[in-house]
Design an enzyme around this catalytic site. Structure first.
Site, PDB file in Angstrom:
ATOM      1  N   TYR A  47       3.072  16.693  -0.760  1.00  0.00           N
ATOM      2  CA  TYR A  47       2.046  16.607   0.286  1.00  0.00           C
ATOM      3  C   TYR A  47       1.629  15.165   0.550  1.00  0.00           C
ATOM      4  CZ  TYR A  47      -1.502  15.900  -3.365  1.00  0.00           C
ATOM      5  OH  TYR A  47      -2.239  15.393  -4.388  1.00  0.00           O
TER       6      TYR A  47
ATOM      7  N   HIS B 185     -14.051  -0.493   2.597  1.00  0.00           N
ATOM      8  CA  HIS B 185     -15.036   0.561   2.768  1.00  0.00           C
ATOM      9  C   HIS B 185     -15.247   0.959   4.230  1.00  0.00           C
ATOM     10  CE1 HIS B 185     -19.216   1.996   3.202  1.00  0.00           C
ATOM     11  NE2 HIS B 185     -18.948   2.642   2.067  1.00  0.00           N
TER      12      HIS B 185
ATOM     13  N   ARG C 125      24.610  -9.559  34.997  1.00  0.00           N
ATOM     14  CA  ARG C 125      23.425  -9.345  34.146  1.00  0.00           C
ATOM     15  C   ARG C 125      23.819  -9.228  32.679  1.00  0.00           C
ATOM     16  NH1 ARG C 125      19.533  -6.165  37.801  1.00  0.00           N
ATOM     17  NH2 ARG C 125      20.856  -5.679  39.549  1.00  0.00           N
TER      18      ARG C 125
ATOM     19  N   CYS D 174      -2.558  10.091  -1.544  1.00  0.00           N
ATOM     20  CA  CYS D 174      -3.878  10.245  -0.938  1.00  0.00           C
ATOM     21  C   CYS D 174      -4.455   8.904  -0.493  1.00  0.00           C
ATOM     22  CB  CYS D 174      -4.834  10.956  -1.887  1.00  0.00           C
ATOM     23  SG  CYS D 174      -5.129  10.017  -3.390  1.00  0.00           S
TER      24      CYS D 174
ATOM     25  N   MET E 160      18.912 -14.409  28.617  1.00  0.00           N
ATOM     26  CA  MET E 160      19.159 -14.644  30.034  1.00  0.00           C
ATOM     27  C   MET E 160      19.310 -13.301  30.705  1.00  0.00           C
ATOM     28  SD  MET E 160      19.632 -17.870  30.347  1.00  0.00           S
ATOM     29  CE  MET E 160      19.738 -19.234  29.219  1.00  0.00           C
TER      30      MET E 160
ATOM     31  N   SER F 273      -1.037  12.011  -7.930  1.00  0.00           N
ATOM     32  CA  SER F 273      -1.399  11.723  -6.546  1.00  0.00           C
ATOM     33  C   SER F 273      -1.418  10.203  -6.417  1.00  0.00           C
ATOM     34  CB  SER F 273      -2.774  12.323  -6.227  1.00  0.00           C
ATOM     35  OG  SER F 273      -3.152  11.937  -4.927  1.00  0.00           O
TER      36      SER F 273
ATOM     37  N   GLY G 155      14.380 -11.597  25.148  1.00  0.00           N
ATOM     38  CA  GLY G 155      14.502 -13.044  24.961  1.00  0.00           C
ATOM     39  C   GLY G 155      15.733 -13.658  25.608  1.00  0.00           C
TER      40      GLY G 155
ATOM     41  N   ARG H 105      16.490   4.616  33.024  1.00  0.00           N
ATOM     42  CA  ARG H 105      16.181   4.543  31.586  1.00  0.00           C
ATOM     43  C   ARG H 105      15.035   5.506  31.299  1.00  0.00           C
ATOM     44  NH1 ARG H 105      14.367  -1.499  32.497  1.00  0.00           N
ATOM     45  NH2 ARG H 105      12.959  -1.071  34.162  1.00  0.00           N
TER      46      ARG H 105
ATOM     47  N   LYS I  39      22.791  -1.219  29.206  1.00  0.00           N
ATOM     48  CA  LYS I  39      22.865  -1.134  30.665  1.00  0.00           C
ATOM     49  C   LYS I  39      24.245  -0.638  31.090  1.00  0.00           C
ATOM     50  CE  LYS I  39      20.311  -4.407  32.353  1.00  0.00           C
ATOM     51  NZ  LYS I  39      20.092  -5.843  32.299  1.00  0.00           N
TER      52      LYS I  39
HETATM   53  C1  PEP Z   1      -6.310   4.641  -3.395  1.00  0.00           C
HETATM   54  O1  PEP Z   1      -6.535   3.684  -4.133  1.00  0.00           O
HETATM   55  O2  PEP Z   1      -5.275   4.735  -2.700  1.00  0.00           O
HETATM   56  C2  PEP Z   1      -7.297   5.731  -3.269  1.00  0.00           C
HETATM   57  C3  PEP Z   1      -7.024   6.813  -2.569  1.00  0.00           C
HETATM   58  O3  PEP Z   1      -8.501   5.529  -3.842  1.00  0.00           O
HETATM   59  P1  PEP Z   1      -9.674   4.635  -3.215  1.00  0.00           P
HETATM   60  O4  PEP Z   1      -9.258   4.235  -1.838  1.00  0.00           O
HETATM   61  O5  PEP Z   1     -10.871   5.492  -3.212  1.00  0.00           O
HETATM   62  O6  PEP Z   1      -9.732   3.501  -4.164  1.00  0.00           O
END
Ligand code: PEP
Ligand code: MG
Length: 856
Positions: free
Chosen positions: A831, A436, A90, A811, A101, A744, A99, A322, A21
């Site tokens: 990647y 899943h 202030r 991945c 005063m 990966s 949190g 701000r 401030k």
């Molecule tokens: C992982 O385990 O990160 C992966 C990409 O494989 P899955 O989620 O299919 O087990």
């Protein structure tokens, strides 16, 4: 370093010294804006206060008194003088600290100054009102007396004179604190400053700092500023305005104000404020002055501003500015517009957009105003971004095409895929961010709430209960995939759209990002979506997911259930053809972009039939007795399927499965090439834990591929590599790199196996860990850099020690999480791969981290 600075002395000092401030006020003073004068007790002063055993030292007291003297000269007003000086006090830490005063207004008032002010203003009501407000605030903030007690005194004193109410307030102060109310303004100020320093260490503030990782030793500054009064007369007022519309991003002033009011009155909402537009007619000069200031503040800070102002007796004062909060859509529009208006650079515009909120731009949000009044039913985990409204359906077979439904299941399995694709949204009772249901929903770009354990589905599958509420199939619910909230009834939706600004913004991000952004795509449709959003190839094609659609799942089941090689070969023959059709379509759609195919990894519990009806169906298809199928399922049942006979372990027992898949991939690629297409193929082996395991599988696959080359009289290039998803693989990554063309990181399984926490069961306790501050974030959502990250770094270093240019990507679901992307970018990954709908978010996140990396 001094303890105290006047606003016009502090220029060039950092926020760490002046507090957020204070630094802002100093800056605004410097650029010549009409700021009420003031001074700042710095964070150094706060630290000195603690060093001095939580007491203001004599020299600090002198410094404060001297600062006040200078302020008196600057303002031409004096404490208890003819023209009395009143100030606000202030807290102002270097980072915003809810949190602590906060504010004491009208300090400097006492029985003497009240008389003088009444003489000066000829407005007794105004003066007594600010006096009472001051006593109340001072008592609350400095001494912790509750405001309700003052409200009660006020209630009993309705018929009394102002003087009598003041006496009653002071009496209450005496009863509650055992002290007289301090009349001397210097004493008032010293007490106020001390109480704010002290509040740095109150419980709420400490907890807030722990939760937000804020340095304990930072301390807070205190801002002491001359009061201006919006409730002074009819030419006075107070308001708040944004320099641009925070909902749409339009470049127009947006805000409201009240005449004859103090800031608190706007917040309290007792009177309806005017829109800032009205000021054009009501106070045209002030409006013009304010608009110009708004523009210059925006230019100065290079961002949309949220400004608090007060008008006292026809004179405008800016109290605070701000960076303004804005809707996700507005944030993109504002960023793009400000570049075009040459206010900021593209880099700054990219950094201005909050990637945590970006999914809402694509997947929509609830209309905020419509949430109030809706019954909150309960909360699960944010499984997949988006919002959805629909009728509850508890069984996939009952979903009719074209109906807006929310599918509610204990957990989802491959049979639910059709229903999931038809539903507007999905809720599961079990499961976490990488289970899943969430993974598949994310792949479909569909809103999903997982792990809502408060839902109890009745065995009749006709209704469920949640926190005492009964929800019948057909009842409407609204679900929020960003935070896991579930409401009864329909909440209006605000759907996002890919406007021109967003397209342009993403193009700019692509200019800056260095990470390649790939997609986790299992079907030709996924490829179309991901490419539209800018994906540069497939980083993970989960081949078992390719069988989720239509009736293909039955061929996988046939293969898993087969107890002889002959039966398995029959099933594999069917699968070969099915796979080839999809691979070819995907290769054509990819048009030369890399396709990384992960060989089968079907955890049995996700794939084996569960219901009598499905067992019956499989028996009929295979011309077997249901009892035989049941027995086989029993044989295959595992205590711990996520650590069981899955991934490459399947191919050690049945090499023909991966051989079939390798054949399907290579044949499709050769055919695609023959049809004029081009392809880049990567074959990936999951769940590798040892080098001999990898070598065995590699050999069997290479042999099969050689066979295909001979049969077709043609060959193509391909790479064979591995997923890194088990700690052991990371520990021996140098050995694996000798054989593998790429790594990966499967961070879902790597997190599961490093922590020893089941990705499907974590929901039962992770929230408790978070609530007790044992874990800051769910490690299945955002990568655990300290533990899992250590394995990743080790694996990368070991791998590169053998193959310096080995391609490295991720991945797991973390590939779509902005914080994790920043981490992978810093590590120098090639990647990240994420669900097609997360691709734009990954593009923005990687551009941001590339810019930050360059700046550091
Ligand atoms: C992982 O385990 O990160 C992966 C990409 O494989 P899955 O989620 O299919 O087990
Ligand atoms: Mg895995």
């Amino acid at each position: 370093m001094k303890n105290i600075y006047l606003f016009n002395e502090g220029y060039g000092l950092e926020k760490m010294i002046l507090g957020g401030k204070g630094a802002n006020l100093v800056e605004m003073k410097k650029i010549g804006l009409p700021i009420p004068n003031g001074l700042i007790a710095t964070t150094t002063a706060c630290k000195n206060y603690f060093k001095n055993g939580n007491a203001l030292s004599e020299s600090m007291v002198e410094d404060i008194k001297e600062g006040v003297k200078k302020l008196e000269i600057e303002t031409g007003k004096r404490f208890e003088g003819e023209n009395p000086l009143l100030v606000s006090v202030r807290s102002g830490a270097p980072v915003s600290m809810p949190g602590m005063m906060d504010t004491i207004l009208n300090l400097g008032l006492n029985d003497k100054t009240v008389e003088k002010l009444i003489e000066k203003t000829k407005n007794e009501k105004f003066v007594y009102e600010i006096y009472l407000r001051f006593i109340e605030m001072f008592a609350e903030i400095v001494k912790g007396v509750s405001r309700e007690k003052f409200a009660k005194v006020k209630e009993y004193s309705k018929e009394k004179s102002y003087q009598e109410i003041v006496e009653a307030f002071k009496g209450l102060y005496w009863i509650e604190t055992g002290e007289f109310f301090p009349e001397n303004p210097e004493e008032q100020i010293l007490m106020a400053v001390e109480s704010i320093f002290k509040s740095w260490n109150n419980e709420r503030a400490k907890i807030y700092r722990q939760l937000n990782n804020i340095d304990e030793s930072m301390g807070t500054a205190v801002v002491i500023q001359e009061m201006v009064f919006g409730n002074f007369n009819e030419l006075s007022g107070t308001g708040v305005a944004f320099t641009r519309n925070p909902s749409t991003g339009e470049n127009e002033l947006f805000g409201e104000y009240l005449l004859e009011a103090q800031g608190e009155d706007i917040v309290a909402g007792i009177r309806t404020p005017y829109s800032i537009e009205t000021m054009k007619n009501q106070l045209p000069n002030i409006y013009e002055e304010f608009s110009n200031i708004a523009k210059s503040l925006e230019k100065h800070y290079g961002d949309m501003q949220d400004i608090e102002f007060t008008i006292e007796d026809g004179k405008l004062f800016i109290l605070q500015t701000r960076n303004g909060k804005r809707s996700p859509n507005a944030s993109v529009k504002i960023a793009v517009d400000m570049v075009k208006e040459e206010i900021i650079s593209k880099e700054k515009a990219i950094l201005m957009v909050d990637t945590e909120l970006l999914p809402q731009v694509f997947n929509g949000t609830f209309e905020d105003s419509d949430i109030a009044g809706k019954k909150f039913l309960g909360k699960g985990l944010p499984g997949s971004a988006g919002v959805a409204v629909g009728k509850v359906v508890l069984s996939t077979d009952r979903i009719k095409e074209g109906e807006s439904v929310i599918l509610v299941r204990v957990e989802t399995s491959p049979e639910d895929i059709k229903g999931m694709s038809l539903a507007k949204g999905i809720v599961t009772v079990k499961g976490g961010a990488t289970s899943h249901g969430a993974v598949v929903a994310r792949g479909m770009g569909k809103c999903c709430v997982t792990g809502c354990e408060d839902i109890k589905i009745d065995p009749s599958e006709e209704f469920f209960t949640i926190n005492g509420e009964k929800i019948q199939e057909g009842d409407i619910i609204s679900i929020n995939g960003y935070n896991g909230d579930i409401y009864k009834g329909a909440i209006k939706l605000k759907m996002g759209e890919l406007g021109e600004e967003l397209k342009e913004f993403l193009e700019w991000c692509k200019e800056f990002k260095t990470l390649e952004i790939r997609m986790n795509a299992d079907t030709p449709t996924d490829v179309i979506v991901g490419k539209k959003f800018g994906a540069e190839g497939i980083g993970l094609c989960r081949t078992e997911h390719m069988f989720f659609e239509d009736e293909k799942i039955w061929s996988v089941r046939e293969m898993i259930i087969a107890s002889t090689k002959e039966d398995r070969d029959k099933a594999l023959e069917k699968l070969l053809e099915l796979q080839k059709i999809d691979f070819k379509k995907m290769l054509h759609k990819l048009d030369g972009l890399p396709m990384n195919v992960r060989l089968l990894d079907p955890p049995f519990h996700e794939f084996l039939p569960k219901t009598d009806r499905d067992i019956q169906k499989l028996a009929t298809l295979l011309d077997k007795a249901p009892r035989d199928i049941e027995n086989r399922i029993k044989e295959l049942k595992e205590e711990n399927p996520m650590l069981g006979h899955r991934g490459c372990r399947l191919a050690i027992t049945f090499p023909e499965i991966y051989e079939m898949q390798a054949r399907a991939i290579i044949e499709s690629a050769i055919e695609c090439k023959g049809e004029g297409g081009s392809c880049e193929i990567e074959i990936m082996i999951p769940f590798i834990g040892g080098i001999s395991e990898f070598k065995y599988i590699k050999e069997s696959i290479l042999k099969e591929i050689e066979k295909v080359f001979e049969e077709k009289k043609e060959s193509i290039d391909y790479k064979l590599g591995t997923m890194m998803e088990l700690p052991r693989a990371c520990l021996i990554a140098n050995e694996i790199a000798e054989e593998s063309a790429f790594f990966s990181f499967g961070t879902n399984d790597l997190t599961q196996t490093t922590y020893g926490i089941s990705r499907d069961d974590s929901i039962k306790f992770i929230d408790h860990y978070k609530a007790k501050n044992i874990m800051k974030r769910d490690p299945f959502q955002s990568i655990d850099t300290r533990g899992v990250g250590k394995l990743i770094v080790l694996a990368k270093e070991l791998g590169q020690s053998v193959k310096p240019n080995i391609k490295i990507g991720v991945c797991g679901e973390h590939g779509g999480d902005p914080k994790s992307i920043e981490y992978f970018n810093e590590l120098g990954f090639n990647y990240v791969s994420c669900s097609p709908f997360r691709v734009p978010i990954a593009i923005v996140a990687s551009a941001q981290s590339a810019i930050l990396k360059r700046m550091s």
